[in-house]
Design an enzyme around this catalytic site. Sequence first.
Site, mmCIF file in Angstrom:
data_model
loop_
_atom_site.group_PDB
_atom_site.id
_atom_site.type_symbol
_atom_site.label_atom_id
_atom_site.label_comp_id
_atom_site.label_asym_id
_atom_site.label_seq_id
_atom_site.Cartn_x
_atom_site.Cartn_y
_atom_site.Cartn_z
ATOM 1 N N ASP A 35 1.012 5.095 -0.249
ATOM 2 C CA ASP A 35 0.331 6.384 -0.214
ATOM 3 C C ASP A 35 0.994 7.370 -1.164
ATOM 4 O O ASP A 35 2.218 7.549 -1.134
ATOM 5 C CB ASP A 35 0.380 6.960 1.209
ATOM 6 C CG ASP A 35 -0.495 6.191 2.178
ATOM 7 O OD1 ASP A 35 -1.676 5.999 1.863
ATOM 8 O OD2 ASP A 35 0.006 5.782 3.243
ATOM 9 N N HIS A 82 -6.246 9.820 -0.640
ATOM 10 C CA HIS A 82 -6.962 9.833 0.630
ATOM 11 C C HIS A 82 -6.174 10.451 1.783
ATOM 12 O O HIS A 82 -6.679 10.489 2.915
ATOM 13 C CB HIS A 82 -7.432 8.418 0.997
ATOM 14 C CG HIS A 82 -6.333 7.403 1.104
ATOM 15 N ND1 HIS A 82 -5.935 6.629 0.046
ATOM 16 C CD2 HIS A 82 -5.558 7.035 2.138
ATOM 17 C CE1 HIS A 82 -4.962 5.826 0.429
ATOM 18 N NE2 HIS A 82 -4.713 6.049 1.702
ATOM 19 N N ASP A 99 -7.702 1.651 2.364
ATOM 20 C CA ASP A 99 -7.279 2.606 3.385
ATOM 21 C C ASP A 99 -8.177 3.824 3.566
ATOM 22 O O ASP A 99 -8.132 4.453 4.615
ATOM 23 C CB ASP A 99 -5.844 3.080 3.086
ATOM 24 C CG ASP A 99 -5.182 3.731 4.293
ATOM 25 O OD1 ASP A 99 -5.565 3.412 5.433
ATOM 26 O OD2 ASP A 99 -4.275 4.563 4.102
ATOM 27 N N HIS A 152 0.867 -1.181 0.000
ATOM 28 C CA HIS A 152 0.000 0.000 0.000
ATOM 29 C C HIS A 152 0.899 1.225 0.000
ATOM 30 O O HIS A 152 1.584 1.509 0.987
ATOM 31 C CB HIS A 152 -0.914 0.003 1.217
ATOM 32 C CG HIS A 152 -1.729 1.262 1.329
ATOM 33 N ND1 HIS A 152 -2.631 1.634 0.353
ATOM 34 C CD2 HIS A 152 -1.758 2.233 2.264
ATOM 35 C CE1 HIS A 152 -3.192 2.790 0.704
ATOM 36 N NE2 HIS A 152 -2.673 3.178 1.857
#
Length: 1002
Positions: free
Chosen positions: A52, A423, A174, A50
Amino acid sequence: MGLLLWAPGAFFFFFAAAALRWGSAAGCGYQSCPVTKPDMLNVHLIPHTHDDVGWLKTVDQYFFGVRNDIQHAGVQYILDSVIPQLLADPSKRFIYVEVAFFARWWGLQTESMRQAVKQLVAEGRLEFVNGGWCMNDEAAVHYSAVIDQMSLGLHFLQETFGECGRPRVAWHIDPFGHSREQASLFAQMGYDGFFVGRIDYQDKVQREAWREMEQLWRASGSLAPPVADLFTGVLPNGYNPPMSLCWDQICSDNPIVDDDSEENNVESLVAYFLGTAAAQANYYRTNHIVMTMGSDFQYENALMWYKNLDKLIKHVNAKQESGIQVNVLYSTPSCYLWELNKANMSWTVKYDDFFPYADGPHQFWTGYFTSRPALKRYERLSNNFLQVCNQLEALTGIQGNMGPYGNANSSVLRQAMGVAQHHDAVSGTAKQHVTNDYAKQLSAGWDACQIVISNALASIVGTKENFIYCTQLNISVCQLTEAAQTFMVIVYNPLARPVGWNIRLPVNGSHYAILSPDGQTVPNEVIPVSSFTRAVRRDRGDAVNELVFQASAPPLGYRTYSISRLPGRGPARSRALKRLHDQPGTEHLSWAIENQHLRVVFDSRTGLLKEIENLDKNISLPLSQNFFWYNASIGNQENSQASGAYIFRPNTSEPFLIAQGAHLYHVKTGVVQEVYQNFSDWCSQVVRLYDGQPYVELEWTVGPIPIRDGLGKEIISRFETNLQTDGLFYTDSNGREILERRRNYRATWNLSQTEPVAGNYYPVNSRIYIKDKKVQLTVLTDRSQGGSSIFDGSLELMVHRRLLHDDARGVGEPLLEPGDYLNGLVVRGRHLILLDTVESSAEQHRLRAQQEYMAPQLVLAPGGGPPYHPGQDSLKEYTALNHALPSNVHLLTLAQWDPNTILIRLEHQFEREESVNGSMPAVVNLQNLFSSFNIISLQEMSLAANQKREDMKRLIWQSAKGAVEQKADSASLDPTQITLQPMEIRTFLAHVQPQASSRRRA
């Protein structure tokens, strides 16, 4: 082999050749899925990372691995490490999500590496899931920007890998809550399923008990099933591996030791794994479960993960010989989804959304609905500017990209906007230096699009003007208008219907003449720059007045206004400036401002709003409005949770008044009437009525929020009425469909409410309203904010927050924005109030909200520039359409796809049965719509334009009401008869040929 270790090229060639040999008969998609065992519990291990797109570090810092003192993370090394592992072993799988990172990595690779990766994708062993430029937020985003960022990433995958690069699964592991509109958009993009990581802790407990961790989400009340139906699964452990089974270099779990050693731990780990799998299987309905093996920025050393996963698979599956009915395999989300679909089960149906999200009794993630309000506004303005840039680039082609102002295209802003949807970006949950970088990327995108727009306008207008973009008009700063005796204003309208717009320009003269393109004089007024504005702008401008007038613009076109300063130093005509009181309390109990549609009454003792009347509908509503602040919790004996960038937790349910009343004065002119309310030295508001407009504008200015008292503060604007609302209020979902909210209630479980304020906050992207059986009060926002109705008849919107403590959700710093002058952020915004009957409100708030997010773009110039071509006349008014679209149809997208292809999206902007007229089906003649180009051929596409519509064959899911199979369009596409049903978006790729002259006078 020893030599190969010292010859990277040869080493890579060996793996690439092996991959080509092993994968010669393989295929991508569901046909590439590994074989499972129907009589066993199949555990699908999903290796994933994951990544970001900015959070604790900037995008560049994350990609290159810079500033590991903040967080150890380097995305380029993840991909560098994973690919050789996949090439070495055909059983291994890996998924990747964030195309912003992958596209950057791809651009740095050799051709041999690219060919090897293409082979892995063709075999389905490197699988892209989600596939947007980022994994976008779902609370603070507007649907238009979501569609754009998804299309950007999916287009890259399509161009690079073809059909095998198309993701089948949406993957939002997430984001902090999930919107219904997001699911609807994913379904319309052709996804077969959707997996999420975070849902409310009470919701999850209930789902586990009822074995409803997976179900069918019916994500639209208007689109006929299964158009917006999406199978949705909740992952068992967020997106992390089970405890004790993390084998990345940043993990501390023990590796699997399986040789002759005292450290041998195979039996204990296998027993633990089997127990974990059995416990997890109790919450799911099939003999397939999923485990996410990875986490934030993991797999920099992929060998560590895969070596231990190989051992885990080997030793667990060896237990099958002793009768253990568990089968472990490398898998992907789509292969897991495929097995669920083949189970042919009937699934329950979800109709609401997943907001608000809480991960504990006092941990509601509703603060980020408002966090960093200036960035939220900048993102919304940037979306507006990008659409203008896209349109003019599409309308003028090469003349927009290469012209007298330089060479540029829209991709810079498009990619910056893609990043901004992340996000931890528009959500406001990144560190301050990362937030600054998001704004910096948007600014670079604006610079590029200003070149595109200038080039395009020059080619259409016919003169090479010194085009100027005044981006600080909201604080009355524009060097040109402050100093020039004459100048021109080009009002470009990106909507496909004519609009009117109120324009305010900072000036230093007291009298002005304004001429429209037809030579008619335009009424205008000059009013003083308010003390509120002078305080905010400080030394960034010196205008003493504002020139106010109402302009209009044709559909998808512009109108030019010529402005001249007139001699004379007398007071501005028709202007009355009156201070009502310096202290609350006067002889008169009330007084009012009004125009043709509305009357706004103030209590002269308090200076607050008292009543609004809709004169057209003969409606009168007692209404008060004031500003309050919630004392941000720092934790207490009950729970240590503090308010922060994510979490909203007021210390008490009752907010504090900033002031009992407002000191005020007002200005009345023929064009605008304004009431200036001063609540404190850091909170003020202007209440406006423009001539002929059916709304009340509230321009609020808040900040710097004082913190010398040691208290963090969360500022709200609250509206109180006598409407009997029975605990109900209504918010939009990402700017589209409206959802009913009920205080202290959740549709899918019996809520135990522990935070009566924060637990009732919802994201408001464009509007919130309350109503009784007859009257509706709507408030439109100019950015995403948190909002609620804490008691009947009330509405509140959180406009700003400044906090002194971190909320322990990873960002590691308090939400304490410094602002331009380092003494705290000042934010200015607008709320529009609409009062109407329930039957008539929909058209009002739909069309007005759309006009707010697709506002006209002002481009200024001194005038008198040379001709674009010798002898070319100047065109003062222009439209790119042969006729306006129906009022219920929105031209959502007009953008260049390739040199000869235009991307067009048409949207029906009303819900089913929402409006008597607006909800009727609409028909558009697309063939004859545009005046600047001819459509040679037309292809209808999925919403993201990465798949032909006729090729969309989504998986069919059974529900309690039976399976609904999407019907293929049997009729051939007729460009002259494009029919749109309520809430339908239709996407087209049009092969076009420019017309001989695209300069069509409006």
